[in-house]
Design an enzyme around this catalytic site. Structure first.
Site, PDB file in Angstrom:
ATOM      1  N   TYR B 101       0.832  -1.204   0.000  1.00 18.80           N
ATOM      2  CA  TYR B 101       0.000   0.000   0.000  1.00 18.80           C
ATOM      3  C   TYR B 101       0.867   1.254   0.000  1.00 18.80           C
ATOM      4  CZ  TYR B 101      -4.332  -2.465   1.272  1.00 18.80           C
ATOM      5  OH  TYR B 101      -5.436  -3.268   1.286  1.00 18.80           O
ATOM      6  N   TYR B 140      -1.005  -9.843   0.818  1.00 21.60           N
ATOM      7  CA  TYR B 140       0.081  -9.293   1.624  1.00 21.60           C
ATOM      8  C   TYR B 140       0.041  -9.827   3.048  1.00 21.60           C
ATOM      9  CZ  TYR B 140      -3.486  -5.954   3.240  1.00 21.60           C
ATOM     10  OH  TYR B 140      -4.623  -5.393   3.749  1.00 21.60           O
ATOM     11  N   HIS B 153      -7.641  -8.178  -2.163  1.00 23.76           N
ATOM     12  CA  HIS B 153      -8.949  -7.516  -2.023  1.00 23.76           C
ATOM     13  C   HIS B 153      -8.841  -6.062  -2.432  1.00 23.76           C
ATOM     14  CE1 HIS B 153      -6.851  -6.831   1.797  1.00 23.76           C
ATOM     15  NE2 HIS B 153      -7.441  -5.663   1.797  1.00 23.76           N
ATOM     16  N   HIS B 155     -10.714  -2.460  -1.286  1.00 22.14           N
ATOM     17  CA  HIS B 155     -11.603  -1.823  -0.315  1.00 22.14           C
ATOM     18  C   HIS B 155     -12.622  -0.961  -1.047  1.00 22.14           C
ATOM     19  CE1 HIS B 155      -9.163  -2.726   3.326  1.00 22.14           C
ATOM     20  NE2 HIS B 155      -8.160  -2.710   2.471  1.00 22.14           N
TER      21      HIS B 155
END
Lengths: 168, 230
Positions: B101, B140, B153, B155
């Protein structure tokens, strides 16, 4: 009929997706009745929650919901504090002036819903049907306190003075 | 009688100890029910704050194309009666193809991609449709338990008709072998409800020679009451 999509936690990494623009300014300082509301989000050990997001939904000063007004969001800082700049809403049908607040965080698999009431509205608060249904201790968790910068409203997710949360 | 009927929503509980962060953050007291006539039936409208068209293409936000498998993620936002929710804000955020991220707290030693931020937003159209172009995020590791890995995934954050219809969730990819050991996915206890978090490979939006399509419909809010017979 379609079935509802379940909630999942906002996780720890939402800042770049949800908080990359200023969204905590519902009304500037120049607006009549402007008030700054700040508070801590605290966990069950009364430690600050540095990765929470607080969203607000409220009526305007006239108690109305005009298009484009009434929603905002603020992330918590490393010290757990969120800040909202807004106006005190006018009275709405059947209730004292209040803000509806949703809190999202890592560790919350779905948001918690609470309400913030105003300390200078004793008479309206006493007549409010939601506040009236609560004990004195519970009620005190929903009323902000005056502070040098405006109003303070801490949100305790857990513990002895846990904030009252509502069914979403 | 109430105008709206709550249906079991398949939501996870607040306290789900296998997901450790819930232990000190889940409310411990019973929630208070607001009277129906007092609950929020209004919610914000975002029609005036229209995102740029480019905000829905996460592969076009930098000088070059991001690494990873390009995908189209689309679906419809519906209310509890199956009606489309128009002009609703849909926001997404995700890891890059390496499972990293763009966030100062993410310490996973996988590379950042200078051509990928991983955040997008759009408004639903008159049919409640949204559409993003992005890359498939990587799985992750996280610190929840030994050798813990999150399934890939994306969000999602969406708004319904009322403020309390607000939904933040995660969209998964079909057949992920990490589902069984992921306490966040498993926190939804009803297997049928869990399946509603999993997107479907979609030939309709799969674009030849360009990108696979995944479909993820999102349903928020209460259902209108049907008259009850005693």
């Amino acid at each position: 009929m379609p079935e509802p999509t379940p909630s999942q936690t906002v996780g720890p990494f939402f800042e770049f997706g949800l908080l990359d623009r200023q969204q905590n300014l519902l009304a500037g300082d120049g607006v009549a009745g402007a008030v700054t509301i700040a508070g801590l989000v605290l966990d069950g050990e009364q430690q600050p929650v540095p990765d929470a997001m607080v969203e607000v939904w409220q009526a305007d000063a006239a108690g109305q919901h005009p298009p484009g007004f009434g929603w905002g969001r603020a992330g918590t800082a490393p010290d757990g504090e969120y800040v909202l700049h807004t106006v005190k809403p006018g009275p709405t049908a059947g209730g004292a002036p209040h803000l509806s607040l949703l809190v999202f965080a890592r560790g919350l698999l779905k948001p918690v819903l609470t309400r913030m009431y105003f300390p200078d509205e004793s008479a309206a608060n006493a007549a409010d049907p939601v506040l009236a249904s609560l004990s004195d201790d519970e009620r005190s968790t929903l009323v902000a306190t005056p502070s040098p910068s405006g109003l303070r409203f801490d949100i305790r997710l857990q513990g002895d003075r846990e904030t009252v949360f509502f069914v979403v | 009688m109430s105008a709206l009927r709550r249906v079991p929503d398949g939501d996870p509980p607040y306290l789900y100890p296998a997901y450790r962060s819930t232990v000190l953050r889940a409310p411990s007291r019973p929630l208070v029910m607001l009277p129906d006539r007092i609950a929020d039936t209004t919610g914000p409208a975002f029609g005036d704050d229209r995102p740029d068209a480019g905000d829905a293409d996460l592969t076009g936000q930098h000088a070059g194309e991001p690494l990873g498998q390009r995908i189209v993620v689309s679906g419809r936002l519906l209310d509890g009666d199956g009606r489309p929710i128009r002009s609703a804000l849909v926001e997404i955020w995700q890891a890059n193809a390496a499972g990293r991220y763009v966030h100062r707290v993410d310490q996973h030693p996988a590379p950042l991609d200078p051509n990928f931020t991983g955040a997008g937003r759009c408004l639903t159209d008159d049919d409640g449709r949204y559409r993003f172009v992005t890359i498939r995020p990587g799985a992750y590791p996280w610190q929840n338990h030994p050798n813990a890995w999150r399934p890939a995934h994306i969000h999602f954050s969406v708004f319904g008709r009322a403020f309390t219809d607000r939904l933040v969730t995660q969209m998964y990819f079909p057949g992920d072998p990490l589902f069984a050991d992921d306490p966040i996915f498993q926190s939804v206890r009803d297997p049928a409800a869990r399946e509603r978090l999993v997107s479907a490979l979609d030939w309709e939006t799969t674009t030849p020679e360009w990108a696979l399509g995944y479909r993820f419909d999102i349903v928020v809010g209460s259902r209108s009451a049907t008259p009850m017979e005693d």
